[in-house]
Design a protein around this motif. Structure first.
Motif, PDB file in Angstrom:
ATOM      1  N   SER A  35       0.823  -1.250   0.060  1.00 11.80           N
ATOM      2  CA  SER A  35      -0.142  -0.060  -0.154  1.00 11.80           C
ATOM      3  C   SER A  35       0.754   1.187   0.046  1.00 11.80           C
ATOM      4  N   ALA A  49      -3.733   4.267  -1.113  1.00 13.11           N
ATOM      5  CA  ALA A  49      -3.978   3.076  -2.228  1.00 13.11           C
ATOM      6  C   ALA A  49      -3.264   2.004  -1.754  1.00 13.11           C
ATOM      7  N   ARG A  58      -7.903  -3.635  -5.547  1.00 10.62           N
ATOM      8  CA  ARG A  58      -7.315  -2.320  -5.463  1.00 10.62           C
ATOM      9  C   ARG A  58      -8.181  -1.514  -4.622  1.00 10.62           C
ATOM     10  N   ASN A  59      -7.757  -0.860  -3.555  1.00  8.39           N
ATOM     11  CA  ASN A  59      -8.422  -0.110  -2.789  1.00  8.39           C
ATOM     12  C   ASN A  59      -7.858   1.449  -2.619  1.00  8.39           C
ATOM     13  N   TYR A  60      -8.786   2.615  -2.671  1.00  6.74           N
ATOM     14  CA  TYR A  60      -8.403   3.853  -2.558  1.00  6.74           C
ATOM     15  C   TYR A  60      -8.825   4.760  -1.530  1.00  6.74           C
ATOM     16  N   LYS A  65      -9.636   8.771  -5.135  1.00  2.61           N
ATOM     17  CA  LYS A  65     -10.303   7.997  -5.942  1.00  2.61           C
ATOM     18  C   LYS A  65     -10.535   8.601  -7.474  1.00  2.61           C
ATOM     19  N   THR A  69      -3.976   5.840  -9.350  1.00  2.00           N
ATOM     20  CA  THR A  69      -3.879   4.504  -9.778  1.00  2.00           C
ATOM     21  C   THR A  69      -2.873   3.722  -9.178  1.00  2.00           C
ATOM     22  N   LEU A  81       2.640   4.274  -8.193  1.00  2.00           N
ATOM     23  CA  LEU A  81       1.330   5.146  -7.816  1.00  2.00           C
ATOM     24  C   LEU A  81       1.279   5.970  -8.966  1.00  2.00           C
TER      25      LEU A  81
END
Length: 120
Positions: A35, A49, A58-60, A65, A69, A81
């Motif tokens: 992360s 992220a 994938r979490n943001y 958001k 990415t 990133l």
């Protein structure tokens, strides 16, 4: 395990940067939760992220958001990133973290960070 972030710099609002996190110390981080976090000038640490432990999701963070990415190579030895549409509030020290799936202690390793400064 060592994590080294790079790619930070000074950019104007609306610009883009791509950060890299090089992970070393094992052959693969594929099933680790890799992360990105950031620490703002007010010293608040914020999740940016991350990959899930199985590497499939994938979490943001809400504030990034649609603009940032996260990606990585197949073994997650390098995690990127991509940051687009940067704003002054994105100014922070960005660092990567790794969560060993063999324990439930949260993130086990933290990199030293790379500074991102966005001018208005």
């Amino acid at each position: 395990v060592q994590l080294q972030a790079s790619g930070g710099g000074l950019v104007q609002a609306g610009g883009s940067l791509r950060l890299s996190c090089a992970a070393s110390g094992r052959s693969s981080f594929r099933h680790w939760r890799m992360s990105w976090f950031r620490r703002t000038p007010r010293q608040e640490r914020e999740f940016v992220a991350g990959f899930s432990k199985d590497g499939d999701f994938r979490n943001y963070g809400d504030s990034v958001k649609g603009r940032f990415t996260i990606s990585g190579d197949n073994d997650r030895n390098t995690v990127y990133l991509q940051m687009n549409s940067l704003q002054p509030e994105d100014t922070a020290l960005y660092f990567c973290a790794a969560d060993d799936p063999s324990n439930n202690l949260g993130y086990d390793y933290w990199g030293r960070g790379t500074q991102v400064t966005v001018s208005s």
